[in-house]
Design a protein around this motif. Structure first.
Motif, PDB file in Angstrom:
ATOM      1  N   LYS A  14      -5.079  -2.720   6.579  1.00 33.19           N
ATOM      2  CA  LYS A  14      -4.108  -2.057   5.707  1.00 33.19           C
ATOM      3  C   LYS A  14      -4.660  -2.121   4.278  1.00 33.19           C
ATOM      4  CE  LYS A  14      -1.032  -4.569   7.767  1.00 33.19           C
ATOM      5  NZ  LYS A  14       0.107  -5.407   8.069  1.00 33.19           N
ATOM      6  N   VAL A  15      -5.100  -0.972   3.805  1.00 28.67           N
ATOM      7  CA  VAL A  15      -5.759  -0.924   2.500  1.00 28.67           C
ATOM      8  C   VAL A  15      -4.818  -0.308   1.465  1.00 28.67           C
ATOM      9  CG1 VAL A  15      -7.756  -0.075   1.222  1.00 28.67           C
ATOM     10  CG2 VAL A  15      -7.998  -0.658   3.641  1.00 28.67           C
ATOM     11  N   ILE A  16      -4.441  -1.112   0.489  1.00 25.54           N
ATOM     12  CA  ILE A  16      -3.579  -0.612  -0.585  1.00 25.54           C
ATOM     13  C   ILE A  16      -4.479  -0.033  -1.673  1.00 25.54           C
ATOM     14  CG2 ILE A  16      -1.883  -1.201  -2.347  1.00 25.54           C
ATOM     15  CD1 ILE A  16      -1.032  -3.579  -0.616  1.00 25.54           C
ATOM     16  N   ILE A  17      -4.310   1.240  -1.954  1.00 28.57           N
ATOM     17  CA  ILE A  17      -5.106   1.856  -3.019  1.00 28.57           C
ATOM     18  C   ILE A  17      -4.180   2.240  -4.168  1.00 28.57           C
ATOM     19  CG2 ILE A  17      -6.818   3.615  -3.616  1.00 28.57           C
ATOM     20  CD1 ILE A  17      -7.337   4.051  -0.661  1.00 28.57           C
ATOM     21  N   ASP A 143      -3.943  -5.784   3.478  1.00 33.67           N
ATOM     22  CA  ASP A 143      -5.021  -6.754   3.709  1.00 33.67           C
ATOM     23  C   ASP A 143      -6.045  -6.732   2.574  1.00 33.67           C
ATOM     24  OD1 ASP A 143      -4.085  -7.316   6.401  1.00 33.67           O
ATOM     25  OD2 ASP A 143      -4.860  -5.323   6.910  1.00 33.67           O
ATOM     26  N   LEU A 144      -6.069  -5.608   1.883  1.00 35.08           N
ATOM     27  CA  LEU A 144      -7.131  -5.389   0.901  1.00 35.08           C
ATOM     28  C   LEU A 144      -6.577  -4.514  -0.213  1.00 35.08           C
ATOM     29  CD1 LEU A 144     -10.233  -5.321   0.231  1.00 35.08           C
ATOM     30  CD2 LEU A 144     -10.393  -3.301   1.681  1.00 35.08           C
ATOM     31  N   PHE A 145      -7.021  -4.751  -1.449  1.00 41.02           N
ATOM     32  CA  PHE A 145      -6.542  -3.938  -2.568  1.00 41.02           C
ATOM     33  C   PHE A 145      -7.705  -3.220  -3.264  1.00 41.02           C
ATOM     34  CE2 PHE A 145      -5.692  -3.565  -7.182  1.00 41.02           C
ATOM     35  CZ  PHE A 145      -4.691  -2.598  -7.114  1.00 41.02           C
ATOM     36  N   ILE A 146      -7.541  -1.917  -3.421  1.00 40.97           N
ATOM     37  CA  ILE A 146      -8.558  -1.132  -4.131  1.00 40.97           C
ATOM     38  C   ILE A 146      -7.910  -0.477  -5.345  1.00 40.97           C
ATOM     39  CG2 ILE A 146     -10.089   0.897  -4.003  1.00 40.97           C
ATOM     40  CD1 ILE A 146     -11.052  -1.499  -2.319  1.00 40.97           C
ATOM     41  N   ALA A 158       2.131  -4.969 -12.349  1.00 35.00           N
ATOM     42  CA  ALA A 158       2.171  -5.593 -11.022  1.00 35.00           C
ATOM     43  C   ALA A 158       1.302  -4.824 -10.023  1.00 35.00           C
ATOM     44  CB  ALA A 158       3.613  -5.662 -10.520  1.00 35.00           C
ATOM     45  N   SER A 159       1.308  -3.494 -10.111  1.00 28.30           N
ATOM     46  CA  SER A 159       0.615  -2.673  -9.117  1.00 28.30           C
ATOM     47  C   SER A 159      -0.893  -2.597  -9.333  1.00 28.30           C
ATOM     48  CB  SER A 159       1.190  -1.258  -9.113  1.00 28.30           C
ATOM     49  OG  SER A 159       0.863  -0.612 -10.333  1.00 28.30           O
ATOM     50  N   ASN A 160      -1.397  -3.103 -10.442  1.00 26.10           N
ATOM     51  CA  ASN A 160      -2.864  -3.158 -10.579  1.00 26.10           C
ATOM     52  C   ASN A 160      -3.351  -4.606 -10.736  1.00 26.10           C
ATOM     53  OD1 ASN A 160      -1.946  -3.277 -13.276  1.00 26.10           O
ATOM     54  ND2 ASN A 160      -3.537  -1.931 -14.067  1.00 26.10           N
ATOM     55  N   VAL A 161      -2.938  -5.278 -11.791  1.00 27.45           N
ATOM     56  CA  VAL A 161      -3.422  -6.645 -12.034  1.00 27.45           C
ATOM     57  C   VAL A 161      -2.753  -7.661 -11.099  1.00 27.45           C
ATOM     58  CG1 VAL A 161      -3.495  -8.501 -13.743  1.00 27.45           C
ATOM     59  CG2 VAL A 161      -4.093  -6.166 -14.404  1.00 27.45           C
ATOM     60  N   GLY A 162      -1.417  -7.544 -10.958  1.00 29.40           N
ATOM     61  CA  GLY A 162      -0.675  -8.500 -10.136  1.00 29.40           C
ATOM     62  C   GLY A 162      -1.204  -8.563  -8.710  1.00 29.40           C
ATOM     63  N   ILE A 163      -1.295  -7.411  -8.045  1.00 29.09           N
ATOM     64  CA  ILE A 163      -1.772  -7.370  -6.655  1.00 29.09           C
ATOM     65  C   ILE A 163      -3.213  -7.833  -6.555  1.00 29.09           C
ATOM     66  CG2 ILE A 163      -2.224  -5.933  -4.652  1.00 29.09           C
ATOM     67  CD1 ILE A 163      -0.119  -4.144  -5.323  1.00 29.09           C
ATOM     68  N   PRO A 168      -8.079  -9.745  -1.409  1.00 24.57           N
ATOM     69  CA  PRO A 168      -9.472  -9.352  -1.611  1.00 24.57           C
ATOM     70  C   PRO A 168      -9.441  -7.966  -2.258  1.00 24.57           C
ATOM     71  CG  PRO A 168      -9.066  -9.938   0.694  1.00 24.57           C
ATOM     72  CD  PRO A 168      -7.732  -9.963  -0.002  1.00 24.57           C
ATOM     73  N   ASN A 169     -10.376  -7.660  -3.148  1.00 26.30           N
ATOM     74  CA  ASN A 169     -10.214  -6.410  -3.898  1.00 26.30           C
ATOM     75  C   ASN A 169     -11.534  -5.776  -4.310  1.00 26.30           C
ATOM     76  OD1 ASN A 169     -11.154  -7.639  -6.402  1.00 26.30           O
ATOM     77  ND2 ASN A 169      -9.283  -8.843  -6.258  1.00 26.30           N
ATOM     78  N   GLY A 170     -11.420  -4.565  -4.779  1.00 28.21           N
ATOM     79  CA  GLY A 170     -12.579  -3.832  -5.280  1.00 28.21           C
ATOM     80  C   GLY A 170     -12.097  -2.598  -6.022  1.00 28.21           C
ATOM     81  N   VAL A 171     -13.031  -1.820  -6.556  1.00 30.61           N
ATOM     82  CA  VAL A 171     -12.656  -0.572  -7.220  1.00 30.61           C
ATOM     83  C   VAL A 171     -12.999   0.609  -6.319  1.00 30.61           C
ATOM     84  CG1 VAL A 171     -12.914  -1.488  -9.554  1.00 30.61           C
ATOM     85  CG2 VAL A 171     -14.869  -0.363  -8.459  1.00 30.61           C
ATOM     86  N   GLY A 172     -12.326   1.729  -6.571  1.00 30.45           N
ATOM     87  CA  GLY A 172     -12.610   2.970  -5.861  1.00 30.45           C
ATOM     88  C   GLY A 172     -13.705   3.750  -6.569  1.00 30.45           C
ATOM     89  N   PHE A 173     -14.006   4.930  -6.046  1.00 30.30           N
ATOM     90  CA  PHE A 173     -15.120   5.721  -6.579  1.00 30.30           C
ATOM     91  C   PHE A 173     -14.892   6.208  -8.006  1.00 30.30           C
ATOM     92  CE2 PHE A 173     -15.498   6.251  -1.933  1.00 30.30           C
ATOM     93  CZ  PHE A 173     -16.754   5.672  -1.789  1.00 30.30           C
ATOM     94  N   LEU A 174     -13.635   6.504  -8.314  1.00 28.20           N
ATOM     95  CA  LEU A 174     -13.332   7.030  -9.645  1.00 28.20           C
ATOM     96  C   LEU A 174     -13.584   5.964 -10.726  1.00 28.20           C
ATOM     97  CD1 LEU A 174     -12.173   9.712 -10.616  1.00 28.20           C
ATOM     98  CD2 LEU A 174      -9.923   8.662 -10.628  1.00 28.20           C
TER      99      LEU A 174
END
Ligand code: ADP
Ligand code: MG
Length: 394
Positions: A14-17, A143-146, A158-163, A168-174
């Motif tokens: 489950k990838v939260i973007i 399970d993962l935050f992008i 909350a929806s960017n820094v908090g999560i 586990p996290n990473g950035v997207g292509f943009l």
């Protein structure tokens, strides 16, 4: 280097973007869907790699109840579904059983968009104040935050820094693209030229203070040029002048005399109106009832050799009132010089990117930053919490 979506195995996860879907809406219609289109690459990638995709995004500001309906993200869900050519699920609420059930039932390759994160601002600004419980609730769904919403990385929500701090996290292509562009500015190939336009000096004080020591040249145009001209003792008629910034401009002119290039001629008129007559005059010939709307051709002649020899150009703010066709010329002619040749041209700022798009130059620009406010804060030398919260590659 930050971790990216490519560093993870997404299958069945489950990838939260966090995406930037903050599109302009007029009379219930999306009038520009660029931002939605720009997030497709990351969403497509997650779908192709068999993720269960959960999208978080904000739309506008929510301060009171009456802000809810006009900032309902459902309209974006429909457009996204069209663009993806695929049914997507939408959760009308930002939390609750319905949402949890939808997440539980989510299959690989399915996409679920959650309601506007700022609905949570109605009761105690939970999103915007990075409420801990809200962040951990959202984090519990995945399970993962992008993070791929560059437009909000200068905010600690909350929806960017908090999560990000909880998964586990990473950035997207943009965001990856934005970071690569910004990195070239940390060690720019020289000569490095800053083009600074736009309306006011006061909007750009931080940028000026941070960048003037680093650049080789700064070409100042737009409305802000007139406060600088006035600081040099010129009369600028009815042009935009910020009296309380004249002292600051004087200081900058003294300190960075060699670097600063001011207009030598301007296109003036007597009314802030497309239909009023206009003509080009030297900067020391502006009449009392005239105002400068654009830079003139002799100024472009002055810019040309500087731009031609520059290896890096960073540009913020249009050089004239580009919303009126007849005052687009300065921005257009400067763009046509800047895009030529082998150099890095980076545009940062809502209006300069809009101008480049309207004038047909956007595809020739190496990088145009989509995050106006975020880019500006970066240029001011400030931290970007949304980026800082993402893990570094091992
Ligand atoms: P950006 O969004 O690229 O950072 P700004 O928001 O600072 O740019 O400035 C854009 C605005 O500056 C435009 O609305 C434009 O009309 C205005 N502007 C440019 N030149 C002038 C001028 N000579 N007089 C008044 N306003 C100007
Ligand atoms: Mg702007």
């Amino acid at each position: 280097m930050k971790k990216t979506i490519k560093d993870y195995d997404l299958k069945g996860k489950k990838v939260i973007i966090r995406v930037d879907f903050n599109v302009p809406i007029k009379e219930g219609k999306i009038i520009d869907d660029t931002r939605i289109k720009e997030s497709l690459e990351t969403i497509h990638y997650a779908i192709e790699h068999d993720a269960k995709v959960i999208l978080l995004a904000h739309l506008g500001r929510v301060k009171e109840k009456s802000d809810l309906e006009k900032n309902n993200l459902e309209i974006v869900a429909h457009r996204l579904s069209d663009l993806l050519e695929k049914e997507i699920l939408f959760s009308k609420k930002t939390r609750g059983e319905g949402l949890e059930e939808a997440v539980q039932n989510l299959e690989e390759q399915e996409v679920l968009l959650i309601q506007n994160t700022r609905y949570e601002d109605l009761d105690g600004q939970k999103e915007s104040k990075n409420d801990k419980d809200l962040a951990s609730y959202w984090a519990s769904l995945g399970d993962l935050f992008i993070n791929d919403a560059f437009g909000t990385v200068h905010r600690s929500h909350a929806s960017n820094v908090g999560i990000a701090k909880l998964l586990p996290n990473g950035v997207g292509f943009l965001i990856e693209k934005e970071l690569n562009a910004l990195k070239t500015l940390d060690q720019p190939k020289k000569p490095y030229t800053l083009i600074l336009g736009g309306a006011k000096v006061s909007d750009k004080i931080g940028v000026i203070e941070n960048l003037l020591p680093k650049v080789d040249h700064v070409l100042i145009g737009g409305g802000m040029a007139f406060t600088f001209l006035k600081a040099k003792g010129l009369e600028v008629g009815k042009s935009l002048v910020e009296e309380d910034k004249i002292e600051f401009c004087k200081e900058m002119l003294e300190k960075y005399e060699e670097k600063i290039v001011l207009p030598v001629d301007v296109n003036v008129t007597t009314e802030f109106d497309e239909n009023a007559k206009n003509h080009v005059v030297a900067v020391d010939e502006i009449e009392e009832d005239e105002m400068g709307m654009d830079i003139g051709p002799k100024t472009i002649d002055l810019y040309r050799p500087i731009l031609t020899e520059s290896k890096t150009i960073l540009w913020n703010g249009p050089l004239g009132v580009y919303e009126m066709k007849k005052y687009q010329k300065g921005t257009k002619d400067t763009l046509s010089i800047a895009v030529r040749g082998n150099r890095r041209l980076i545009l940062g700022g809502g209006d300069i990117v809009a101008a480049a798009k309207e004038l047909g130059f956007l595809h020739r620009v190496k990088h145009a930053s989509t995050g106006g406010g975020a880019m500006l804060e970066y240029l001011e030398g400030r931290d970007l919490p949304g980026i800082d919260a993402i893990s570094e590659e091992e």
